[in-house]
Write an enzyme that holds these catalytic residues in place. Structure first.
Site, PDB file in Angstrom:
ATOM      1  N   GLU A  28      10.331  -3.146  -3.048  1.00 45.17           N
ATOM      2  CA  GLU A  28      10.100  -3.914  -1.822  1.00 45.17           C
ATOM      3  C   GLU A  28      11.027  -5.128  -1.789  1.00 45.17           C
ATOM      4  O   GLU A  28      11.470  -5.618  -2.830  1.00 45.17           O
ATOM      5  CB  GLU A  28       8.627  -4.363  -1.805  1.00 45.17           C
ATOM      6  N   ASN A 175       1.981   0.424   6.568  1.00 44.88           N
ATOM      7  CA  ASN A 175       1.550   0.122   5.204  1.00 44.88           C
ATOM      8  C   ASN A 175       0.344  -0.801   5.256  1.00 44.88           C
ATOM      9  O   ASN A 175       0.355  -1.804   5.969  1.00 44.88           O
ATOM     10  CB  ASN A 175       2.686  -0.576   4.446  1.00 44.88           C
ATOM     11  N   GLU A 176      -0.676  -0.466   4.504  1.00 49.02           N
ATOM     12  CA  GLU A 176      -1.885  -1.305   4.422  1.00 49.02           C
ATOM     13  C   GLU A 176      -2.263  -1.851   5.793  1.00 49.02           C
ATOM     14  O   GLU A 176      -2.406  -3.053   5.987  1.00 49.02           O
ATOM     15  CB  GLU A 176      -1.698  -2.430   3.383  1.00 49.02           C
ATOM     16  N   TYR A 241      -4.722  -0.990  -7.326  1.00 47.28           N
ATOM     17  CA  TYR A 241      -4.140  -1.746  -8.446  1.00 47.28           C
ATOM     18  C   TYR A 241      -5.188  -1.968  -9.531  1.00 47.28           C
ATOM     19  O   TYR A 241      -6.392  -1.863  -9.290  1.00 47.28           O
ATOM     20  CB  TYR A 241      -3.621  -3.101  -7.950  1.00 47.28           C
ATOM     21  N   GLU A 297       1.095   2.984  -4.145  1.00 49.11           N
ATOM     22  CA  GLU A 297       1.080   1.686  -4.837  1.00 49.11           C
ATOM     23  C   GLU A 297      -0.015   1.708  -5.890  1.00 49.11           C
ATOM     24  O   GLU A 297      -1.193   1.871  -5.565  1.00 49.11           O
ATOM     25  CB  GLU A 297       0.859   0.524  -3.856  1.00 49.11           C
ATOM     26  N   GLN A 346       6.167  -2.543  -9.169  1.00 48.73           N
ATOM     27  CA  GLN A 346       7.368  -2.147  -8.452  1.00 48.73           C
ATOM     28  C   GLN A 346       8.537  -2.078  -9.434  1.00 48.73           C
ATOM     29  O   GLN A 346       8.517  -2.805 -10.425  1.00 48.73           O
ATOM     30  CB  GLN A 346       7.683  -3.153  -7.358  1.00 48.73           C
TER      31      GLN A 346
HETATM   32  O1  AHR Z   1       3.126  -4.514  -4.182  1.00 49.32           O
HETATM   33  C1  AHR Z   1       2.788  -5.752  -3.648  1.00 49.32           C
HETATM   34  C2  AHR Z   1       1.989  -5.672  -2.369  1.00 49.32           C
HETATM   35  O2  AHR Z   1       0.746  -5.102  -2.645  1.00 49.32           O
HETATM   36  C3  AHR Z   1       2.535  -4.780  -1.287  1.00 49.32           C
HETATM   37  O3  AHR Z   1       3.486  -5.403  -0.498  1.00 49.32           O
HETATM   38  C4  AHR Z   1       1.327  -4.466  -0.471  1.00 49.32           C
HETATM   39  O4  AHR Z   1       1.428  -3.239   0.202  1.00 49.32           O
HETATM   40  C5  AHR Z   1       0.204  -4.538  -1.461  1.00 49.32           C
HETATM   41  O5  AHR Z   1      -0.819  -5.345  -1.009  1.00 49.32           O
END
Ligand code: AHR
Length: 492
Positions: A28, A175-176, A241, A297, A346
């Site tokens: 990103e 995205n999100e 995450y 992600e 990332q």
């Molecule tokens: O990876 C960091 C961020 O985490 C990304 O930009 C977003 O999609 C997520 O909240």
């Protein structure tokens, strides 16, 4: 048997392909991922090819990176692609509102991303702006990149130096969108998705912005509404995450003890539940499993390193990260019937990165070595396996001692195993039905301390080493997995 754990591999039942895209990555416009990490510009003193760091190129090639997602993330729904094409000195700049409020000069745009993907040999995966973009922008981007017809967009591409279209299969639409991508309801987003997707016909594999972690309602509504037009959707994303405790208490990346070790491993194992439950919902609308679950992600998210920009999400990466990578990749392998791609967050200098850079120096993280080790699973066939293992317990938490997956490719059986216990080795007996193998060899990632990491200007403390294994006898093999290790055993 005297072994503490047993793993039975049903090679005769192997049939599901492990898409190489499960080993994917995400880059990103965030902190020093693109600028400084991947791209330094042609005039940099750092050795580069057309502005891309040579050390990073070689590292990603050697890791066998299959696919790269770009340009975001939250950045994606602020990105207007036309600002990133044409002569660099004429490109307008913008403010990166989500990540530190820094000025983005747009010197890395569509051409640079696709050029980089060609150099490293990765499939590109482009994420389209839905939150602040228009349907026209989206449809023109797809046309600009993929069309070979005569049109204003293809003329513009040619004028900018690219005659032939690129072969871009994967396109994310938003995205999100439940959060930074527009704070939408699932009903509203699903309608918008259908509308955007209707005008992005050149995008072969369209991925809808899926749920956050355990938002099963989002998945339900999205599947129900998009599957009314099945040709419009080929994949649905999932973001999840791992934190030490929770979002509010992410924990330290390197300074931790055994309590935080087991807490992170316990939390990351939740990926299995998420994949199972989201798959069950998808099965209702797509029993043939045509639509892929795209975990685009995932990874560890800890507190930023002291003294670094809080908006840049820079963190170090220890042996604990190697275990987290190994466990998640095993989970994705084992669910390869539904999980068609994953992208760890990332690639360089952000969250659970495979590569860290500081000026002209580069470090390969423990996570890098896991991806390198596990690359043997890319496009291999999953071997269904039964694992019986003990529990490793601490502080009211209980996790399996061993976590594993296995595949076969070109007559070679590859078994990846993690020993989650940081104190004790574990013997595992591997039984392979219906096959006799003449030779076995292995590789290992471990270190003497659970929070060891690789640092700039220092010798590596966590890397990939050869690991000796005995010859299999009568279709059986016993391996002693050292404490806190990730191990690959290959049989042929
Ligand atoms: O990876 C960091 C961020 O985490 C990304 O930009 C977003 O999609 C997520 O909240």
């Amino acid at each position: 048997s005297f072994a503490q754990s047993t793993l039975t591999l049903h090679t005769d039942q192997a049939e599901t392909k492990i898409n190489k895209e499960i080993y994917g990555h995400f880059a990103e416009h965030l902190g020093r991922c693109i600028y400084g990490g991947i791209y330094v510009g042609e005039n940099s003193d750092i050795s580069n090819t057309r502005g891309f760091r040579d050390d990073v190129i070689v590292a990603l090639q050697e890791m066998d990176i299959p696919v790269l997602r770009w340009p975001g993330g939250c950045f994606g729904d602020t990105y207007h692609w036309k600002d990133g094409i044409g002569p660099k000195d004429e490109r307008p700049s913008m403010v990166n509102i989500h990540w530190g409020g820094v000025t983005e000069d747009n010197s890395f745009g569509t051409h640079e991303f696709l050029d980089f993907c060609e150099i490293i040999g990765a499939e590109p995966y482009i994420n389209i702006n839905v939150g602040s973009g228009t349907v026209r922008e989206a449809s023109e981007w797809v046309e600009y990149v993929t069309s070979s017809n005569v049109s204003p967009m293809t003329d513009l591409r040619k004028k900018n130096g690219r005659e032939e279209p690129w072969d871009v299969k994967y396109w994310g639409i938003g995205n999100e969108n439940w959060g930074c991508g527009g704070n939408m309801t699932p009903e509203y987003y699903a309608d918008l998705y259908n509308r955007f997707a209707s005008y992005c016909g050149g995008a072969q594999y369209k991925i809808a912005g899926g749920p956050n972690v355990a938002d099963y309602n989002w998945m339900e509504v999205l599947m129900q509404k998009t599957m009314r037009h099945p040709h419009l959707v080929q994949g649905v994303s999932l973001h999840a995450y791992t934190f030490t405790t929770a979002w509010e208490d992410k924990g330290h990346a390197t300074d931790f003890g055994e309590k935080e070790w087991i807490s992170v491993l316990n939390n990351t194992l939740n990926m299995e539940t998420l994949v199972n439950r989201h798959s069950t919902i998808m099965d209702k609308y797509d029993p043939a499993k045509r639509v892929g679950l795209i975990v685009d992600e995932w990874g560890n998210w800890f507190n930023v390193e002291e003294g670094t920009n809080p908006g840049f999400l820079y963190q170090q990466n220890t042996l604990r990260d190697a275990l987290v990578a190994g466990i998640n990749l095993n989970i994705f392998n084992n669910h390869a019937d539904r999980v068609k791609m994953s992208n760890i967050a990332q690639t360089v200098n952000v969250l659970q990165s495979v590569i860290l850079t500081k000026e002209d120096e580069m470090v390969l993280t423990p996570t890098y070595y896991v991806f390198k080790m596990y690359s043997v699973h890319q496009d291999a066939t999953l071997i269904p396996a039964n694992l019986k293992t003990d529990k490793y317990e601490l502080d009211g938490k209980s996790v399996p001692t061993v976590h594993a997956s296995a595949s076969t490719k070109n007559g070679v059986v590859s078994i990846t195993m993690c020993n989650l216990n940081p104190n004790k080795s574990e013997t595992i007996e591997i039984e392979i039905t219906g096959n006799d193998f003449a030779s076995a060899n292995g590789q290992i990632i471990t270190s003497d301390k659970m929070n060891n990491y690789n640092d700039f200007g220092k010798q590596e403390t966590v890397s990939l080493k050869d690991f000796e294994v005995a010859k299999p006898k009568n279709g059986k093999l016993t391996v002693e997995l050292p404490s806190k290790s990730v191990v690959l055993v290959q049989l042929q």
